[in-house]
Design a protein around this motif. Structure first.
Motif, PDB file in Angstrom:
ATOM      1  N   PRO A   1       0.808  -1.228   0.000  1.00 58.18           N
ATOM      2  CA  PRO A   1       0.000   0.000   0.000  1.00 58.18           C
ATOM      3  C   PRO A   1       0.837   1.273   0.000  1.00 58.18           C
ATOM      4  O   PRO A   1       1.863   1.365   0.668  1.00 58.18           O
ATOM      5  N   VAL A   2       0.356   2.245  -0.775  1.00 59.12           N
ATOM      6  CA  VAL A   2       0.944   3.579  -0.809  1.00 59.12           C
ATOM      7  C   VAL A   2      -0.080   4.548  -0.227  1.00 59.12           C
ATOM      8  O   VAL A   2      -1.244   4.556  -0.642  1.00 59.12           O
ATOM      9  N   LEU A   3       0.350   5.344   0.731  1.00 60.43           N
ATOM     10  CA  LEU A   3      -0.519   6.367   1.314  1.00 60.43           C
ATOM     11  C   LEU A   3      -0.250   7.687   0.601  1.00 60.43           C
ATOM     12  O   LEU A   3       0.881   8.168   0.582  1.00 60.43           O
ATOM     13  N   ILE A   4      -1.292   8.266   0.014  1.00 60.64           N
ATOM     14  CA  ILE A   4      -1.174   9.572  -0.624  1.00 60.64           C
ATOM     15  C   ILE A   4      -2.120  10.526   0.099  1.00 60.64           C
ATOM     16  O   ILE A   4      -3.342  10.339   0.074  1.00 60.64           O
ATOM     17  N   VAL A   5      -1.551  11.513   0.782  1.00 59.40           N
ATOM     18  CA  VAL A   5      -2.360  12.476   1.539  1.00 59.40           C
ATOM     19  C   VAL A   5      -2.347  13.791   0.766  1.00 59.40           C
ATOM     20  O   VAL A   5      -1.347  14.510   0.743  1.00 59.40           O
ATOM     21  N   GLU A   6      -3.457  14.073   0.107  1.00 60.10           N
ATOM     22  CA  GLU A   6      -3.562  15.237  -0.776  1.00 60.10           C
ATOM     23  C   GLU A   6      -5.039  15.600  -0.935  1.00 60.10           C
ATOM     24  O   GLU A   6      -5.847  14.727  -1.267  1.00 60.10           O
ATOM     25  N   ASP A   7      -5.388  16.858  -0.710  1.00 57.64           N
ATOM     26  CA  ASP A   7      -6.802  17.236  -0.771  1.00 57.64           C
ATOM     27  C   ASP A   7      -7.206  17.863  -2.108  1.00 57.64           C
ATOM     28  O   ASP A   7      -8.392  18.094  -2.345  1.00 57.64           O
ATOM     29  N   ASP A   8      -6.245  18.125  -2.991  1.00 58.51           N
ATOM     30  CA  ASP A   8      -6.554  18.717  -4.281  1.00 58.51           C
ATOM     31  C   ASP A   8      -6.796  17.608  -5.309  1.00 58.51           C
ATOM     32  O   ASP A   8      -5.916  16.765  -5.547  1.00 58.51           O
ATOM     33  N   SER A   9      -7.968  17.620  -5.938  1.00 56.83           N
ATOM     34  CA  SER A   9      -8.340  16.524  -6.835  1.00 56.83           C
ATOM     35  C   SER A   9      -7.443  16.460  -8.076  1.00 56.83           C
ATOM     36  O   SER A   9      -7.140  15.365  -8.568  1.00 56.83           O
ATOM     37  N   VAL A  10      -7.003  17.610  -8.567  1.00 54.14           N
ATOM     38  CA  VAL A  10      -6.129  17.620  -9.742  1.00 54.14           C
ATOM     39  C   VAL A  10      -4.784  16.996  -9.399  1.00 54.14           C
ATOM     40  O   VAL A  10      -4.237  16.181 -10.159  1.00 54.14           O
TER      41      VAL A  10
ATOM     42  N   LYS B   1       5.403  21.007  -5.487  1.00 56.39           N
ATOM     43  CA  LYS B   1       4.319  20.605  -6.400  1.00 56.39           C
ATOM     44  C   LYS B   1       4.476  21.189  -7.792  1.00 56.39           C
ATOM     45  O   LYS B   1       3.953  20.639  -8.760  1.00 56.39           O
ATOM     46  N   GLU B   2       5.164  22.303  -7.882  1.00 57.19           N
ATOM     47  CA  GLU B   2       5.291  22.981  -9.172  1.00 57.19           C
ATOM     48  C   GLU B   2       6.127  22.190 -10.181  1.00 57.19           C
ATOM     49  O   GLU B   2       6.131  22.488 -11.365  1.00 57.19           O
ATOM     50  N   ARG B   3       6.849  21.181  -9.722  1.00 61.18           N
ATOM     51  CA  ARG B   3       7.671  20.384 -10.633  1.00 61.18           C
ATOM     52  C   ARG B   3       6.783  19.582 -11.585  1.00 61.18           C
ATOM     53  O   ARG B   3       5.658  19.207 -11.236  1.00 61.18           O
ATOM     54  N   ASP B   4       7.308  19.286 -12.776  1.00 60.04           N
ATOM     55  CA  ASP B   4       6.502  18.546 -13.748  1.00 60.04           C
ATOM     56  C   ASP B   4       6.441  17.067 -13.382  1.00 60.04           C
ATOM     57  O   ASP B   4       7.112  16.603 -12.449  1.00 60.04           O
ATOM     58  N   ASP B   5       5.637  16.323 -14.130  1.00 56.94           N
ATOM     59  CA  ASP B   5       5.411  14.914 -13.798  1.00 56.94           C
ATOM     60  C   ASP B   5       6.698  14.097 -13.858  1.00 56.94           C
ATOM     61  O   ASP B   5       6.892  13.167 -13.062  1.00 56.94           O
ATOM     62  N   LEU B   6       7.579  14.415 -14.792  1.00 48.90           N
ATOM     63  CA  LEU B   6       8.832  13.679 -14.903  1.00 48.90           C
ATOM     64  C   LEU B   6       9.672  13.871 -13.647  1.00 48.90           C
ATOM     65  O   LEU B   6      10.227  12.903 -13.102  1.00 48.90           O
ATOM     66  N   GLU B   7       9.753  15.114 -13.164  1.00 52.97           N
ATOM     67  CA  GLU B   7      10.547  15.384 -11.958  1.00 52.97           C
ATOM     68  C   GLU B   7       9.939  14.703 -10.736  1.00 52.97           C
ATOM     69  O   GLU B   7      10.669  14.182  -9.882  1.00 52.97           O
TER      70      GLU B   7
END
Length: 226
Positions: free
Chosen positions: A7-16, A109-115
């Protein structure tokens, strides 16, 4: 070898942002049912079994609290778990608080998906990825810290020298202690848990060779720390 079924826990409230992280983790090789998305401190505390988590991606600014609370709880139970902060917060105090609480790495968060992908892969391999902006900021401060003088005090128990140099965080907390704030009030003011504040205060006592708040403040004033 990393277990991509764990399992991976991802704690993030922004849907995007949740969708970005889901896509990245699926591309890395995780199954969708291995991803546990949570959006608040309360949800994590009520629903997550920390002992089962193998990787955590945590935002800091949450609707009902601070992600550092989760980092502290998780790192106490799983001392070796990789915890990557992915946050928009870039202030020094917040970054250092997260790392001191047990975060393995910190990326903006501003980093792109590759980073983001590279940072996640890095932390999975045992690395400690730090955002370039943060790394430059930390490196710019090293010369100033290296030049700080060291004053030695006697250790009344072991007769060995102790460094009176406090870390920046310890000195900050010592000043707040001197101003009369309680441990909980200090924790609220600098966004740490009470447990972490009490740990720092114990370190201050040790470095100043004292046993209580009053003596710590008195000793600090005597040697010019306050």
């Amino acid at each position: 070898m990393v277990n991509l079924m764990a399992p991976v826990l991802i704690v993030e409230d922004d849907s995007v942002m949740q969708q970005r992280l889901r896509s990245i983790l699926l591309d890395i090789g995780y199954a969708d049912d291995a991803l546990q998305f949570m959006s608040s401190v309360a949800e994590v505390q009520s629903r997550v079994d920390y002992s089962q988590i193998a990787l955590a991606l945590i935002d800091l600014g949450l609707p009902d609290g601070h992600g550092i609370q989760i980092i502290e709880s998780l790192s106490r139970i799983r001392t070796s778990i990789p915890i990557l902060v992915i946050s928009a917060w870039r202030t020094e105090a917040v970054i250092m608080n997260a790392l001191q609480a047990g975060a393995t790495g910190y990326i903006l968060k501003e980093r792109d998906d590759l980073e983001l992908t590279v940072s996640i892969r890095n932390v999975l391999k045992g690395g400690a990825p730090i955002d370039p902006f943060i790394a430059r900021h930390i490196l710019s401060r090293i010369p100033l810290q290296a030049e700080a003088p060291t004053e030695l005090l006697p250790d009344t128990e072991n007769n060995e020298p102790l460094s009176a140099n406090l870390t920046g965080r310890e000195h900050q907390i010592l000043n707040l202690v001197a101003s009369g704030l309680s441990n909980q009030e200090i924790a609220n003011q600098i966004f740490l848990s009470r447990h972490t504040v009490e740990t720092h205060i114990r370190h201050v006592y040790r470095k100043l060779a004292v046993t209580n708040r009053t003596k710590a403040v008195s000793r600090a004033r005597t040697i010019g720390l306050l």
